[in-house]
Design an enzyme around this catalytic site. Sequence first.
Site, PDB file in Angstrom:
ATOM      1  N   CYS A   5       0.870  -1.189   0.000  1.00  0.00           N
ATOM      2  CA  CYS A   5       0.000   0.000   0.000  1.00  0.00           C
ATOM      3  C   CYS A   5       0.903   1.233   0.000  1.00  0.00           C
ATOM      4  O   CYS A   5       2.076   1.151  -0.386  1.00  0.00           O
ATOM      5  CB  CYS A   5      -0.974  -0.025   1.179  1.00  0.00           C
ATOM      6  SG  CYS A   5      -0.206   0.033   2.812  1.00  0.00           S
ATOM      7  N   ASN A   8       2.240   1.452   4.389  1.00  0.00           N
ATOM      8  CA  ASN A   8       2.558   0.192   5.087  1.00  0.00           C
ATOM      9  C   ASN A   8       2.242   0.257   6.581  1.00  0.00           C
ATOM     10  O   ASN A   8       2.906  -0.375   7.399  1.00  0.00           O
ATOM     11  CB  ASN A   8       4.020  -0.226   4.854  1.00  0.00           C
ATOM     12  CG  ASN A   8       4.349  -1.658   5.290  1.00  0.00           C
ATOM     13  OD1 ASN A   8       5.477  -1.947   5.689  1.00  0.00           O
ATOM     14  ND2 ASN A   8       3.395  -2.565   5.236  1.00  0.00           N
ATOM     15  N   CYS A  10      -1.489   0.731   7.374  1.00  0.00           N
ATOM     16  CA  CYS A  10      -2.936   0.426   7.467  1.00  0.00           C
ATOM     17  C   CYS A  10      -3.323  -0.780   6.622  1.00  0.00           C
ATOM     18  O   CYS A  10      -3.551  -1.872   7.135  1.00  0.00           O
ATOM     19  CB  CYS A  10      -3.780   1.634   7.055  1.00  0.00           C
ATOM     20  SG  CYS A  10      -3.522   3.114   8.071  1.00  0.00           S
ATOM     21  N   ARG A  11      -3.420  -0.595   5.300  1.00  0.00           N
ATOM     22  CA  ARG A  11      -4.005  -1.642   4.454  1.00  0.00           C
ATOM     23  C   ARG A  11      -3.115  -2.862   4.277  1.00  0.00           C
ATOM     24  O   ARG A  11      -3.577  -4.001   4.425  1.00  0.00           O
ATOM     25  CB  ARG A  11      -4.364  -1.058   3.070  1.00  0.00           C
ATOM     26  CG  ARG A  11      -5.516  -0.073   3.117  1.00  0.00           C
ATOM     27  CD  ARG A  11      -5.628   0.709   1.828  1.00  0.00           C
ATOM     28  NE  ARG A  11      -4.479   1.594   1.660  1.00  0.00           N
ATOM     29  CZ  ARG A  11      -4.236   2.315   0.582  1.00  0.00           C
ATOM     30  NH1 ARG A  11      -5.044   2.221  -0.455  1.00  0.00           N
ATOM     31  NH2 ARG A  11      -3.178   3.111   0.534  1.00  0.00           N
ATOM     32  N   SER A  12      -1.829  -2.648   3.919  1.00  0.00           N
ATOM     33  CA  SER A  12      -1.016  -3.842   3.623  1.00  0.00           C
ATOM     34  C   SER A  12      -0.689  -4.669   4.869  1.00  0.00           C
ATOM     35  O   SER A  12      -0.690  -5.908   4.774  1.00  0.00           O
ATOM     36  CB  SER A  12       0.245  -3.491   2.814  1.00  0.00           C
ATOM     37  OG  SER A  12       1.082  -2.607   3.491  1.00  0.00           O
ATOM     38  N   ASP A 125      -8.139   3.896   0.895  1.00  0.00           N
ATOM     39  CA  ASP A 125      -7.215   4.296   1.954  1.00  0.00           C
ATOM     40  C   ASP A 125      -8.007   4.801   3.172  1.00  0.00           C
ATOM     41  O   ASP A 125      -8.752   5.767   3.066  1.00  0.00           O
ATOM     42  CB  ASP A 125      -6.337   5.429   1.385  1.00  0.00           C
ATOM     43  CG  ASP A 125      -5.256   5.857   2.348  1.00  0.00           C
ATOM     44  OD1 ASP A 125      -5.295   5.452   3.527  1.00  0.00           O
ATOM     45  OD2 ASP A 125      -4.368   6.611   1.913  1.00  0.00           O
TER      46      ASP A 125
HETATM   47  P1  4NP Z   1      -1.833   2.810   4.104  1.00  0.00           P
HETATM   48  O1  4NP Z   1      -2.461   4.155   4.690  1.00  0.00           O
HETATM   49  O2  4NP Z   1      -1.284   3.144   2.736  1.00  0.00           O
HETATM   50  O3  4NP Z   1      -3.007   1.911   4.025  1.00  0.00           O
HETATM   51  O4  4NP Z   1      -0.780   2.369   5.086  1.00  0.00           O
HETATM   52  C1  4NP Z   1      -1.759   5.362   4.724  1.00  0.00           C
HETATM   53  C2  4NP Z   1      -0.928   5.630   5.784  1.00  0.00           C
HETATM   54  C3  4NP Z   1      -0.290   6.861   5.852  1.00  0.00           C
HETATM   55  C4  4NP Z   1      -0.488   7.799   4.855  1.00  0.00           C
HETATM   56  C5  4NP Z   1      -1.330   7.518   3.796  1.00  0.00           C
HETATM   57  C6  4NP Z   1      -1.965   6.294   3.737  1.00  0.00           C
HETATM   58  N1  4NP Z   1       0.139   9.049   4.933  1.00  0.00           N
HETATM   59  O5  4NP Z   1      -0.092   9.886   4.042  1.00  0.00           O
HETATM   60  O6  4NP Z   1       0.919   9.298   5.860  1.00  0.00           O
END
Ligand code: 4NP
Length: 158
Positions: A5, A8, A10-12, A125
């Site tokens: 993702c 790294n 939340c989703r992955s 996201d």
């Molecule tokens: P992820 O979520 O891609 O599912 O881990 C996010 C975590 C942090 C950010 C964006 C998405 N960020 O912009 O910091």
Amino acid sequence: MLFVCLGNICRSPTAEGVMAHLLHEKGLEGQIEIDSAGTGGWHVGSAPDTRATGAAECRGVTLEGAARQVTADDFEGFDLLLAMDRQNAADLHELAPDDQARRKVRLLREFDPEAVAAGELDVPDPYYGGADGFEDVLDLVTRACQGLLAELRPNLAR
Ligand code: 4NP
């Protein structure tokens, strides 16, 4: 397989935890190497987001690990790089050293027939949203991981 993702956190890590849980349930742990990484480097070294960890824990799924950024070497170490959304897939295509590597990039939700039928292939996201978003991620990645595992199962030893 490497789940990918943006951050790294939340989703992955959620997809990795769900897949580890499914493999454990089916007595298949150790048969597939699983890991997760982010296309971005902002959260490198961080544990998964506590909102993701909490939502997963309620379903008996443990999220582990520290965030890392995906590298070109990951295309050698893994047969399958599973992007959470189309932007992640596009970023992986940019990073891929050659066409053979590029062919290892798939969207995770391609393995959920309902998602394919609906043409909804992104795992949204949840980072800037509310608790619902994290439940949604768990629902979507669970269906996709079940589909992926069903597809791989004939190739596994047990
Ligand atoms: P992820 O979520 O891609 O599912 O881990 C996010 C975590 C942090 C950010 C964006 C998405 N960020 O912009 O910091």
